[in-house]
Design an enzyme around this catalytic site. Structure first.
Site, short mmCIF file in Angstrom:
data_model
loop_
_atom_site.label_atom_id
_atom_site.label_comp_id
_atom_site.label_asym_id
_atom_site.label_seq_id
_atom_site.Cartn_x
_atom_site.Cartn_y
_atom_site.Cartn_z
CG PHE A 244 -1.77 -1.24 1.33
CD1 PHE A 244 -2.63 -1.65 0.32
CD2 PHE A 244 -1.65 -2.04 2.46
CE1 PHE A 244 -3.35 -2.82 0.43
CE2 PHE A 244 -2.38 -3.22 2.57
CZ PHE A 244 -3.23 -3.61 1.56
CB ILE A 469 2.59 -4.99 -4.00
CG1 ILE A 469 1.73 -3.96 -4.74
CG2 ILE A 469 4.06 -4.64 -4.13
CD1 ILE A 469 1.79 -2.55 -4.11
NE ARG A 630 -8.26 -3.09 -24.83
CZ ARG A 630 -7.44 -3.79 -25.60
NH1 ARG A 630 -6.18 -3.42 -25.71
NH2 ARG A 630 -7.89 -4.82 -26.26
CG LEU A 632 -4.90 -4.50 -20.02
CD1 LEU A 632 -3.41 -4.79 -20.00
CD2 LEU A 632 -5.41 -4.45 -21.45
N PRO A 634 -10.81 -7.72 -16.02
CG PRO A 634 -12.71 -7.77 -17.35
CD PRO A 634 -11.28 -8.23 -17.31
CB THR A 636 -6.64 -8.62 -11.40
OG1 THR A 636 -6.59 -8.30 -12.79
CG2 THR A 636 -6.22 -10.07 -11.20
CD GLU A 707 -2.10 4.84 -6.10
OE1 GLU A 707 -1.91 4.82 -7.33
OE2 GLU A 707 -1.28 5.33 -5.32
MO1 MOS Z 1 1.09 3.30 -3.91
S1 MOS Z 1 0.71 4.51 -2.28
O1 MOS Z 1 1.92 4.34 -5.02
O2 MOS Z 1 2.00 2.00 -3.40
#
Ligand code: MOS
Length: 741
Positions: A244, A469, A630, A632, A634, A636, A707
């Site tokens: 995060f 991540i 777009r 790529l 849907p 994830t 984000e």
């Molecule tokens: Mo994000 S806050 O750019 O890992």
């Protein structure tokens, strides 16, 4: 290429994570799970004062424990770099970065001041409790609001040009709102705690398995800090259990593990505890004051916004909090400023849509206040002030399907059935509130490289040093390569999280798919060119005279678009070219589209049910409609938005790191007292991806998601709480005491 009207096999098609099986079976190994031979264990000793000097460190008792190998301190450690430049990583803010175990100064509570290394983790942990440290404490300054009251200083890094005369327009506006919003410090709290396993390879060479969002960033940092050539340092981070933003900068477990490995000439693992996770960076607390003036019909005439954030004494970290109104709402008069106060904490850092999540919380709550005061529907107020240009840049958007987001989310939510007055909707003993907000985030792309290898048997390997991540980077890489080379998903192997691979930026800012995906597409394009050339060498080639635009790569063949019967298999093409394998590495640069502004958008609608007697607030429904170019994958992408909405629920109702001012230390440094949403807090979350075609942003047409899912969510919930209860809570989190009857 893969954009536009051509039929696709994998892009845009819901695709399960290719790394899913490894993760659910435990075969995916994280930084703290690596078991090199001859492994020793390090435990960090954390400073107990917030500011001061170490007068004396007595390590004798710790060293006397059976199984303890060494205790590293600022007095006993390998040689370290001495200039700030060497400690600056690729996302470092201005200032003088913290140097672990560098000198006797204590700059924040919890700062690592020693590393005990032992044959077993529990021995190291026990011996760490025996390290005696005499501090010469100095008076610390950790009270954010007290420092705000004393006066913050302007942050020149975020200076926004004023437009018109906001003060005069505000004075004359028939409808106006002035308010102050506050957010506390928040910590990222990924499930996986930070860890590094450093392997000393001999020959002055080191390999580190680290939890990081950027293996190249960590490698470059480590090489500079230890004074080693880059090619002698390798950082791997194949799997990351959430971050995060906390892993954008190299965290201190990395240099500590590496220093110990270098000193002991053996493998050393350093794992942080959950409590120590609260000594890393954090989302800075902030105070935002807004003054909005409007005509009676809701048209904005004045937009003033000031935000004060917090950072350490040694670096200035802040992100764009007040800029966003100029991209969202047309307004001739605007004045915006950002300020900072410096505290004796570690440097604040990026956390989940840094700046946007905080700024849009305040902006979108204030817009709700304005709508209420003006007697205008909150959604209607947004549409009245809808901006077709980025006023800061005076540019139209490369694409902006925000109207469609508003329309589709409102319809799915049932917004037209909302009764306007606060406290007017009920469900049994619970008050019901419906609120909405807008989200916006930059659609960024950074230079990135990738390598694609096609072998004669149709196997493909796609590789880049980027990270995964959690968003599904492995899957995205696999999909693009399979699509463009016309092979099955299972014939593609994706490799990432290794500083030796083609270089990529940190995984952050929602820019990985646009950046790394574009590099993969470019490398695949080069392989397509080579393959078509080979195919055309065949005697009487059915593809003679065709260009790349005339063919598709599908089902292991290169086929003419106008006649699928005229095709050459990839295997035949490889044979014709006498190629056992084709290797192409490509770098993609961001498109230089200076004519447009590039953003993603969202509309978030939230329903809350509030029991005023016991102060219980439940977020019973969220609808988030996202326009991000777009999509790529849907599957994830939806998970990204769902996860970010959960983050928004946490921000609105739960998350708050509290400082014990007497000690200058974060005190609720555990998951019992730092509250995050759990399953019982998360109800229906409905995600809509609004079709958005973007021809200029990059050849894939992708803007990136992640984000955007958190931006606006906390405001939608806070606005719903106001609608339910008539109480306008302006300081997060909205805890039970703030809404009880
Ligand atoms: Mo994000 S806050 O750019 O890992």
């Amino acid at each position: 290429m893969a954009n536009g009207t051509t039929r696709t096999t994998y892009l845009g098609v819901p695709t399960a994570r290719v790394d899913g099986r490894l993760k659910v079976t435990g075969a995916a190994k994280y930084a703290a799970e690596m078991r090199p031979a001859d492994l020793a264990y390090g435990f960090v000793v954390s400073a107990t004062v917030a500011k001061g000097r170490i007068k004396r460190i007595d390590t004798r008792d710790a060293l006397a424990v059976d199984g303890v190998l060494d205790v590293l301190t600022h007095e006993h450690r390998p040689k370290l770099a001495t200039s700030d430049e060497k400690y600056k990583d690729e996302v470092a803010p201005p200032g003088s970065p913290f140097r672990p175990l560098y000198d006797d100064k204590v700059r924040f509570s919890g700062q690592p001041v020693a590393l005990v290394v032992a044959e077993e983790f529990e021995i190291a942990r026990y011996a760490a409790s025996l390290v005696r440290i005499d501090y010469e404490p100095q008076e610390h300054v950790t009270d954010f609001l007290a420092q705000v009251a004393r006066g913050a200083r302007p942050n020149e890094e975020y200076a926004f040009e004023p437009r018109g005369d906001a003060a005069a327009a505000f004075a004359q506006a028939p409808v106006k709102i002035e308010c102050e919003y506050r957010m506390p410090v928040e910590h990222h709290n990924p499930m996986e705690t930070y860890a590094a396993t450093a392997v000393w390879e001999g020959d002055d060479q080191i390999t580190v398995f680290d939890k990081t969002q950027g293996a190249p960033n960590s490698r470059n940092y480590l090489a500079k800090v230890l004074g080693m050539p880059e090619k002698k340092v390798r950082v791997l981070s194949p799997f990351v259990g959430g971050a995060f933003g906390s892993g954008l900068r190299p965290q201190y477990q990395l240099p500590l593990a590496a220093m110990a490995a270098r000193m002991l000439k053996r493998a050393v693992r350093v794992t942080l505890t959950r409590q120590q996770m609260f000594t890393l960076g954090y989302r800075p607390a902030n105070v935002q004051t807004l003054a909005l003036g409007a005509e009676r019909d809701g048209r904005l005439v004045s937009f003033r916004h000031e935000a004060i954030g917090m950072t350490s004494q040694f670096e200035d970290f802040q992100r764009n909090l007040v800029g966003w109104s100029s991209q969202l709402y047309g307004c001739a008069n605007s004045a915006r400023a950002q300020k900072l106060v410096k505290l004796d904490h570690n440097t604040s850092c990026d956390m989940r849509a840094p700046g946007g999540a905080e700024g849009l919380f305040a902006i979108e709550c204030t817009m709700d206040e304005l709508a209420h005061t003006a007697g205008i529907d909150p959604l209607e107020l947004r549409l009245i002030n809808y901006s077709e240009v980025d006023q800061d840049e005076d540019k139209p958007y490369s694409s902006k399907e925000l109207r469609a987001c508003y329309r589709e989310a409102a319809e799915r939510f049932g917004w037209s059935r909302r009764s306007r007055a606060p406290r007017s909707m009920r469900d049994g003993r619970e008050l019901v509130g419906w609120g909405m907000a807008t989200g916006i985030w930059e659609a960024m792309q950074l230079p990135a490289a990738a390598r694609v290898v096609l072998t004669g048997n149709g196997g493909v390997e796609v590789a880049s040093a980027t990270a995964d991540i959690g968003p599904g980077t492995y899957t995205m890489m696999t999909q693009i390569a399979a699509e463009m080379l016309g092979v099955e998903l299972y014939n593609v192997t994706a490799k990432l999280g290794d500083s030796d691979l083609p270089q990529a930026p940190v995984e952050g800012g929602s820019f990985t798919t646009s950046s790394v995906g574009s590099a993969i597409a470019a490398a695949c394009r080069e392989i397509q060119t080579a393959l078509l050339g080979f195919a055309q060498k065949l005697p009487g080639s059915p593809l003679a005279g065709a260009t790349l635009d005339d063919v598709v790569f599908a089902e292991g063949q290169i086929r003419r678009k106008d006649d699928a019967g005229r095709a050459v298999s990839l295997a035949d093409a490889m044979r014709a070219g006498e190629a056992g394998r084709i290797v192409r590495e490509a770098k993609a640069e961001p498109t230089k589209d200076e004519k447009h502004a590039h953003f993603t958008h969202s509309a978030v609608f939230a329903e809350v049910k509030v029991d005023e007697e016991i102060g219980l607030i439940r977020v019973t429904r969220v609808v988030s409609a996202v326009a991000a170019g777009r999509i790529l994958n849907p599957v994830t992408a939806r998970s990204q938005i769902v996860g970010a909405v959960v983050g928004g629920i946490g921000m609105a109702l739960h998350e708050e790191t509290v400082t014990d001012q007497a000690f200058g230390r974060f005190m609720n440094h555990n998951l019992a007292e730092y509250h995050v949403p759990v399953n019982a807090d998360v109800h229906a979350i409905d995600v809509i991806f609004v079709p958005e075609k973007d021809d200029t942003i990059n050849p894939l047409g992708v803007k990136g998601v992640g984000e955007i899912g958190i931006v606006g969510t906390a405001a939608a919930i806070a606005n719903a709480v106001f609608h339910a209860t008539g109480k306008r809570v302006r300081d997060l989190p909205i805890t039970l005491d703030k809404v009880m009857g």
